[in-house]
Structure formats: structure tokens, C-alpha cells
Design a protein around this motif. Structure first.
Motif, PDB file in Angstrom:
ATOM      1  N   ILE A  39       5.232  13.698 -12.927  1.00  0.00           N
ATOM      2  CA  ILE A  39       3.809  13.541 -13.278  1.00  0.00           C
ATOM      3  C   ILE A  39       3.736  12.407 -14.292  1.00  0.00           C
ATOM      4  O   ILE A  39       4.470  12.408 -15.287  1.00  0.00           O
ATOM      5  N   TYR A  40       2.914  11.432 -14.034  1.00  0.00           N
ATOM      6  CA  TYR A  40       2.866  10.267 -14.926  1.00  0.00           C
ATOM      7  C   TYR A  40       1.566   9.538 -14.640  1.00  0.00           C
ATOM      8  O   TYR A  40       0.833   9.895 -13.727  1.00  0.00           O
ATOM      9  N   GLY A  41       1.345   8.494 -15.421  1.00  0.00           N
ATOM     10  CA  GLY A  41       0.196   7.664 -15.087  1.00  0.00           C
ATOM     11  C   GLY A  41      -0.679   7.332 -16.265  1.00  0.00           C
ATOM     12  O   GLY A  41      -0.297   7.488 -17.423  1.00  0.00           O
ATOM     13  N   HIS A  42      -1.874   6.908 -15.884  1.00  0.00           N
ATOM     14  CA  HIS A  42      -2.744   6.196 -16.808  1.00  0.00           C
ATOM     15  C   HIS A  42      -3.682   7.199 -17.480  1.00  0.00           C
ATOM     16  O   HIS A  42      -4.884   7.199 -17.227  1.00  0.00           O
ATOM     17  N   MET A  43      -3.105   8.040 -18.331  1.00  0.00           N
ATOM     18  CA  MET A  43      -3.902   9.105 -18.930  1.00  0.00           C
ATOM     19  C   MET A  43      -5.104   8.541 -19.687  1.00  0.00           C
ATOM     20  O   MET A  43      -6.170   9.161 -19.716  1.00  0.00           O
ATOM     21  N   ILE A  66       5.502  13.781  -2.940  1.00  0.00           N
ATOM     22  CA  ILE A  66       4.133  14.022  -2.468  1.00  0.00           C
ATOM     23  C   ILE A  66       3.205  13.304  -3.431  1.00  0.00           C
ATOM     24  O   ILE A  66       3.040  13.723  -4.577  1.00  0.00           O
ATOM     25  N   LYS A  67       2.628  12.196  -2.959  1.00  0.00           N
ATOM     26  CA  LYS A  67       1.905  11.339  -3.899  1.00  0.00           C
ATOM     27  C   LYS A  67       0.434  11.728  -3.972  1.00  0.00           C
ATOM     28  O   LYS A  67      -0.340  11.431  -3.062  1.00  0.00           O
ATOM     29  N   CYS A  68       0.064  12.391  -5.051  1.00  0.00           N
ATOM     30  CA  CYS A  68      -1.344  12.668  -5.317  1.00  0.00           C
ATOM     31  C   CYS A  68      -1.772  11.756  -6.465  1.00  0.00           C
ATOM     32  O   CYS A  68      -1.049  11.639  -7.459  1.00  0.00           O
ATOM     33  N   LEU A 121      10.992   1.436 -18.144  1.00  0.00           N
ATOM     34  CA  LEU A 121      11.176   2.863 -17.820  1.00  0.00           C
ATOM     35  C   LEU A 121       9.925   3.425 -17.151  1.00  0.00           C
ATOM     36  O   LEU A 121       9.996   4.197 -16.199  1.00  0.00           O
ATOM     37  N   ARG A 122       8.783   3.034 -17.627  1.00  0.00           N
ATOM     38  CA  ARG A 122       7.535   3.519 -17.044  1.00  0.00           C
ATOM     39  C   ARG A 122       7.305   2.916 -15.657  1.00  0.00           C
ATOM     40  O   ARG A 122       6.956   3.617 -14.706  1.00  0.00           O
ATOM     41  N   GLU A 123       7.503   1.607 -15.552  1.00  0.00           N
ATOM     42  CA  GLU A 123       7.136   0.944 -14.295  1.00  0.00           C
ATOM     43  C   GLU A 123       8.099   1.256 -13.157  1.00  0.00           C
ATOM     44  O   GLU A 123       7.751   1.086 -11.989  1.00  0.00           O
ATOM     45  N   ALA A 154      -7.592   7.850  -7.196  1.00  0.00           N
ATOM     46  CA  ALA A 154      -8.117   7.126  -8.348  1.00  0.00           C
ATOM     47  C   ALA A 154      -7.935   5.628  -8.181  1.00  0.00           C
ATOM     48  O   ALA A 154      -8.820   4.846  -8.526  1.00  0.00           O
ATOM     49  N   GLU A 155      -6.763   5.212  -7.642  1.00  0.00           N
ATOM     50  CA  GLU A 155      -6.513   3.771  -7.594  1.00  0.00           C
ATOM     51  C   GLU A 155      -5.651   3.332  -6.420  1.00  0.00           C
ATOM     52  O   GLU A 155      -5.439   2.133  -6.240  1.00  0.00           O
ATOM     53  N   HIS A 156      -5.150   4.246  -5.612  1.00  0.00           N
ATOM     54  CA  HIS A 156      -4.272   3.841  -4.511  1.00  0.00           C
ATOM     55  C   HIS A 156      -5.009   3.656  -3.194  1.00  0.00           C
ATOM     56  O   HIS A 156      -4.417   3.217  -2.219  1.00  0.00           O
ATOM     57  N   GLY A 157      -6.275   3.998  -3.156  1.00  0.00           N
ATOM     58  CA  GLY A 157      -7.030   3.862  -1.921  1.00  0.00           C
ATOM     59  C   GLY A 157      -6.808   5.052  -1.004  1.00  0.00           C
ATOM     60  O   GLY A 157      -6.194   6.061  -1.372  1.00  0.00           O
ATOM     61  N   VAL A 172      -3.966  10.543 -13.298  1.00  0.00           N
ATOM     62  CA  VAL A 172      -2.553  10.963 -13.253  1.00  0.00           C
ATOM     63  C   VAL A 172      -2.007  10.867 -11.841  1.00  0.00           C
ATOM     64  O   VAL A 172      -2.671  11.251 -10.878  1.00  0.00           O
ATOM     65  N   HIS A 173      -0.777  10.348 -11.767  1.00  0.00           N
ATOM     66  CA  HIS A 173      -0.046  10.375 -10.503  1.00  0.00           C
ATOM     67  C   HIS A 173       0.730  11.689 -10.520  1.00  0.00           C
ATOM     68  O   HIS A 173       1.683  11.846 -11.283  1.00  0.00           O
ATOM     69  N   PHE A 174       0.266  12.613  -9.726  1.00  0.00           N
ATOM     70  CA  PHE A 174       0.812  13.974  -9.714  1.00  0.00           C
ATOM     71  C   PHE A 174       1.677  14.074  -8.460  1.00  0.00           C
ATOM     72  O   PHE A 174       1.196  14.320  -7.366  1.00  0.00           O
ATOM     73  N   SER A 204       0.843  -1.214   0.000  1.00  0.00           N
ATOM     74  CA  SER A 204       0.000   0.000   0.000  1.00  0.00           C
ATOM     75  C   SER A 204       0.868   1.249   0.000  1.00  0.00           C
ATOM     76  O   SER A 204       1.856   1.344   0.731  1.00  0.00           O
ATOM     77  N   LEU A 205       0.487   2.219  -0.827  1.00  0.00           N
ATOM     78  CA  LEU A 205       1.191   3.507  -0.848  1.00  0.00           C
ATOM     79  C   LEU A 205       0.556   4.492   0.119  1.00  0.00           C
ATOM     80  O   LEU A 205       1.012   5.625   0.250  1.00  0.00           O
ATOM     81  N   MET A 206      -0.514   4.080   0.776  1.00  0.00           N
ATOM     82  CA  MET A 206      -1.281   4.980   1.640  1.00  0.00           C
ATOM     83  C   MET A 206      -1.250   4.543   3.103  1.00  0.00           C
ATOM     84  O   MET A 206      -2.090   4.977   3.892  1.00  0.00           O
ATOM     85  N   ILE A 214       9.152   4.180 -12.350  1.00  0.00           N
ATOM     86  CA  ILE A 214       9.014   5.544 -11.818  1.00  0.00           C
ATOM     87  C   ILE A 214       8.682   5.511 -10.316  1.00  0.00           C
ATOM     88  O   ILE A 214       9.274   6.243  -9.516  1.00  0.00           O
ATOM     89  N   SER A 215       7.758   4.619  -9.961  1.00  0.00           N
ATOM     90  CA  SER A 215       7.309   4.585  -8.570  1.00  0.00           C
ATOM     91  C   SER A 215       8.462   4.239  -7.621  1.00  0.00           C
ATOM     92  O   SER A 215       8.686   4.922  -6.611  1.00  0.00           O
ATOM     93  N   ASP A 216       9.220   3.181  -7.957  1.00  0.00           N
ATOM     94  CA  ASP A 216      10.327   2.781  -7.076  1.00  0.00           C
ATOM     95  C   ASP A 216      11.435   3.832  -7.060  1.00  0.00           C
ATOM     96  O   ASP A 216      12.085   4.035  -6.033  1.00  0.00           O
TER      97      ASP A 216
HETATM   98  C1  MLT Z   1       2.039   3.271 -10.900  1.00  0.00           C
HETATM   99  O1  MLT Z   1       1.230   3.591 -11.745  1.00  0.00           O
HETATM  100  O2  MLT Z   1       3.251   3.181 -11.143  1.00  0.00           O
HETATM  101  C2  MLT Z   1       1.523   2.897  -9.552  1.00  0.00           C
HETATM  102  O3  MLT Z   1       0.236   3.314  -9.344  1.00  0.00           O
HETATM  103  C3  MLT Z   1       2.434   3.184  -8.424  1.00  0.00           C
HETATM  104  C4  MLT Z   1       2.712   4.609  -8.131  1.00  0.00           C
HETATM  105  O4  MLT Z   1       2.148   5.499  -8.717  1.00  0.00           O
HETATM  106  O5  MLT Z   1       3.542   4.886  -7.257  1.00  0.00           O
END
Ligand code: MLT
Ligand code: ZN
Length: 487
Positions: free
Chosen positions: A388-392, A355-357, A340-342, A437-440, A397-399, A84-86, A344-346
Motif C-alpha cells: 500500500i503506497y502512494g500520494h496520500m 492486484i492494482k487498485c 525507494l519510493r519510485e 485516481a490517476e491510472h485511467g 492510495v495505490h492499494f 499504461s497499467l490498465m 515500488i511499481s517496478d
Molecule cells: C506510482 O505512484 O508509483 C505509479 O502510479 C505507478 C504505480 O502505482 O504502479
């Protein structure tokens, strides 16, 4: 291992004895240092304490543990892969809760090829679930970066999304039934594998996305899809987020359902990954402020999919939306783009101080949202790196503004976390968006619900909580803001 401290109250000692009797000595962890991986969250921001960590082997054991805890008023914190990120899967500092980790319940119980379903226990990792489906010639389409550690139970309890929601939907959409144990030990089951069932309330949806606050999900029936036979992937530089949205519209016009993923990546997000993993290389020769990763998949042939992708990119270039693009020439190229995309979070977790929005906004407003939110954040924290990235493709968006390199994580977060997330989440709420949106919600966003949910919504949430968990024992302190009865 059991080492009962002389400081334990008699009732705690009795509970511990009961827990050992249910799950076995080896599956009842009571030493603080052994419990530590279960009481600290994935991002190492929350450090809790527990009375014990139990690892039940089956649903009956989960039921017996919950019945025992109910009798003795012991809080229970359900936990899957603890990703969990939250801060949603670890206990608070009180030390009176039992952490119930489901990792031993890791059996895929049935794959029904005629019904296109898979029945599995909650502790199966997402990676193992996907592999089991693939071995049977099917796709289980949920795709998230932490698939090697996260578990189906956690995916369900947070209604996980990820990179293929655009095509296949989120966990709610992919689930036909669940089994869940209620706080008093009763077992609810809808493991029937039905695509149509209008016999009253759809109770499974209460447990999905409720982050273990209403019951502990122990098993599920999930939908399987045909395995794609072809894929085409491109890493594309776009002029700005508005151009990305236009390109997505074009992609859907040309390729329809084949558009499986459409991920937005800001320049600072890619730079962070490349700095943190120098063995990786950028797909394009020059640096760009905005990029998208597009994936098309189909059950047809590779040539027609490649042609569709080229058509989308050519149109994009002609219309001035696309400034450069690299098309994956092999599976290895495609994997390298995705890595490269995956990562980003780590990379953010390693850097510390982000600051995870986790915003969702209607696609028609998302580009303006990014522009306005960026300006507001830079006014507050002028040197922040705008990761800023994510599932546009699905409006998510993970802002995540990140600390400047010369500021420590602790200082950056202390000065900026509250005001930046308040500004970003406030803007999203005013635009009818979501702050998660998806992290709870977990513990990190719990009190923010007060600013974005109506009093009617909050009261209904509390009424459901009281009805299912009258003693307020399941995952206390998560999701629901305010004290019972005061919301
Ligand atoms: C992602 O899209 O990489 C995940 O939701 C994890 C994150 O944003 O940290
Ligand atoms: Zn995501």
C-alpha cells in the motif's frame, strides 16, 4: 517494413498501401514479431494483434491516417510510451486495428518565458519535457516514476498525476491548450496559451483523460513554474495512516504551499523494493509498518526550509505521530529516498501477481479506508503482502495486495483478482471515492465503471463518444463499458 500476407483481404491491402504512402515504408510496421512490443502492454498482461503499427512524423500525417481508417472502418489504437497499467494502449486480439504510435512526434516547439508556457508535440517524453523546461530555467512539475518512457500525449490522455499533485495539480491543471485529431481526420486546436478563455465549452477537457477514445492528442501548451531553489526531504516512520494524515495537516500548517510531496509507504512495500534491489538500503535502522516521504520545496533559502521540516518532525514526535525519521543531508540522500519510493511499481511488476487498485478518498476518510479495506482483503487472501503506497497528500492510495511468495502469480490472480478488487473498489465507491485516481480505466477497469457510475453518467459518456466518434473506431474496447446504445 512491408510484407503483405496473401491472406489479407483486398481492403486491408489497400489500407496498408495507403498507410505506407502517408507515413513512409519504414514507419509502417507490418510484421507480427516487429509489432509485438506495440501490441503487448507494459505489465505483459494483454497480448493483442494489429493490422499495422504506424509512426507518423507530424499532425498532418496523423490526420491522413485517421481519415483513411475512417473511410475503411479500421479501428485505431493511439499509443505513447505504452506504460499504461490498465491495458489502455494496446489493441485487442482481433488483429484488425492500426496502432498509431506518436514517438516520432518528439519536438519541443516553443518555450515562451514571458507567458510561462511550453508548446510541444505529444510524443515528447515527460523526462525530455522536464529537461527542456529546466534548461530554460523553469519547472514543468508533473513527476511520475515512468518519466523516461511515458509521453506527454499519454500523460494527457490519462490525466496523469504522480507525486507532486499536492502542490501543482494533475495534467488537467497543467494544460492550457491541446491539438487533437478527430476520428475522421479533422484537426481541433486550442494551442493558444491562454489562462483565461470563456468562449464556450472548454473542449480540450473532453480529450484530456479520455484515453484516446475521442481523438488523438498531437500537441499541447503546458504551464511552466518557477524552478525551486531549495528542497528538504525526510523519510519518516509514523504510527499508522491516521498519524500520517495528522502529520500532513501539521506540515501544511507550518509550511503551506511548500509541501510538495507527501507519500505513504507500507512496510511490505519497502520490503518488496529492498528484496528486489538489494543494492538499495532502508533509510531507517528498524522496520516500520508505515512510513511517509515528505518533500518541501521553495524559491527561498535552504536554511529556512530545513528549519520548517525540523519543526514539522519535532511537532510530530511530541504528539506521538512520528516514531523515527531520517532527514536527507544531501541531494544524493534525497535521490536515494525517492528511488525507494519510485521503485515500488517496478518491483511489483517483477514479482508478478499484484492486484492494482488505484483509489482516491477524501483525506478525512483515507486512514479508516485503509484499515477497513486491509481487513477485508486479509479475510479473503490471508497471506497477501499488503503493498500500500502512494500520494496520500492528495488522497490517492495505490492499494495493491501482492501474492504470497509461495503462490504463483497466475494462481493468486485467478483466485483473488476479481473478489479483492471488487471489495476494495466497492468500499471506495461507497465512501464517495474513485476506483481510478490517476491510472485511467483502459480495458482493466472498464466493466467496473458499471458499479460506480450512475446510468446518467454512463449515458452521457456514450453520447459524447457517439458525437465525436460515430463509427466507434478510436481505441475501441477501452473506458466505456457495454455496447454502443445499450449503456
Ligand atoms: C506510482 O505512484 O508509483 C505509479 O502510479 C505507478 C504505480 O502505482 O504502479
Ligand atoms: Zn501513482
Amino acid at each position: 517494413m512491408s510484407v503483405t500476407s496473401p491472406l489479407l483481404q483486398a481492403s486491408d491491402a489497400c489500407v496498408l498501401e495507403g498507410l505506407r504512402a502517408i507515413v513512409g515504408e519504414k514507419a509502417c510496421i507490418e510484421v507480427a514479431s516487429d509489432m509485438q512490443p506495440f501490441t503487448t502492454d507494459y505489465r505483459k498482461l494483454y497480448h493483442g494483434k494489429a493490422l499495422a503499427v504506424v509512426l507518423p512524423a507530424d499532425t498532418q500525417q496523423v490526420s491522413a491516417v485517421l481519415a483513411l481508417c475512417f473511410e475503411h472502418n479500421i479501428p485505431v489504437v493511439p499509443q505513447g510510451g505504452n506504460t499504461s497499467l490498465m491495458g489502455g494502449a494496446v489493441p485487442d486480439g482481433a488483429g484488425n486495428a492500426v496502432v498509431l504510435n506518436l514517438r516520432r512526434m518528439n519536438q519541443v516547439q516553443e518555450i515562451d518565458l514571458l507567458n510561462d508556457t511550453m508548446t510541444l508535440q505529444a510524443g515528447v517524453t515527460l523526462q525530455a519535457a522536464r529537461a527542456a523546461a529546466e534548461d530554460a530555467g523553469r519547472l514543468f512539475p508533473l513527476r511520475i516514476g515512468s518519466e523516461g518512457s511515458c509521453q506527454i500525449g499519454g500523460n494527457l490522455s490519462t490525466n496523469a498525476g504522480g507525486t507532486a499533485v499536492l502542490r501543482y495539480g494533475n495534467m488537467r491543471d497543467l494544460t492550457l491548450g491541446i491539438e487533437a485529431v478527430l476520428p475522421d481526420g479533422r484537426i481541433y486546436s486550442s494551442l493558444r496559451g491562454l489562462r483565461k478563455d470563456n468562449t464556450g465549452y472548454d473542449l480540450k477537457q473532453l480529450f484530456i483523460g479520455s484515453e484516446g477514445t475521442l481523438g488523438i492528442i498531437t500537441a499541447a501548451v503546458l504551464k511552466l513554474m518557477p524552478l525551486p531553489t531549495a528542497s528538504a526531504v525526510a523519510w519518516v516512520a509514523v504510527d499508522n495512516p491516521h498519524a500520517a494524515v495528522e502529520l500532513l495537516t501539521e506540515a501544511k500548517r507550518v509550511a503551506g504551499q511548500a509541501v510538495t510531496a507527501f507519500e505513504l509507504i507500507s512496510g511490505p512495500a519497502l520490503t518488496l523494493v529492498l528484496e528486489s534491489m538489494p543494492q538499495l538500503s532502508a533509510p531507517l535502522p528498524a522496520a516500520h509498518d508505515w512510513m511517509v516521504l515528505i518533500e518541501l520545496t521553495s524559491g527561498g533559502d535552504a536554511e529556512s526550509l530545513d528549519a520548517m521540516l525540523m519543526g514539522i518532525l519535532e511537532q510530530g514526535m511530541e504528539r506521538g505521530l512520528v516514531t523515527d525519521a531520517a532527514v536527507a543531508a544531501s541531494l544524493a540522500d534525497a535521490r536515494a529516498f525517492w528511488m525507494l519510493r519510485e521503485e515500488i511499481s517496478d518491483a511489483q511488476t517483477r514479482a508478478g501477481g499484484s492486484i492494482k487498485c488505484d483509489i482516491s478518498i477524501p483525506l478525512s476518510k483515507i486512514a479508516d479506508f485503509i484499515a477497513v479495506a486491509s481487513a477485508q482483503v486479509l479475510a479473503l487472501a490471508p497471506d497477501a503482502r499488503m503493498v500500500i503506497y502512494g500520494h496520500m497528500g492528495d488522497g490517492n492510495v495505490h492499494f495493491n495486495p501482492l501474492r504470497p511468495k509461495d503462490v504463483t502469480p497466475a494462481l493468486f490472480l485467478a483466485e483473488n483478482y476479481a473478489r479483492v478488487s471488487h471489495a476494495v473498489d466497492g468500499l471506495a465507491t461507497r465512501q464517495n471515492g474513485s476506483i481510478s485516481a490517476e491510472h485511467g480505466i483502459g480495458v482493466a477497469k472498464r466493466d467496473d465503471l458499471l458499479d460506480c457510475k450512475s446510468s446518467v453518467e454512463l449515458e452521457l459518456m456514450w453520447q459524447v463518444k457517439r458525437a465525436l466518434d460515430p463509427k466507434h473506431l478510436l481505441n475501441p474496447g477501452k473506458v466505456l463499458p457495454g455496447l454502443p446504445g445499450t449503456a
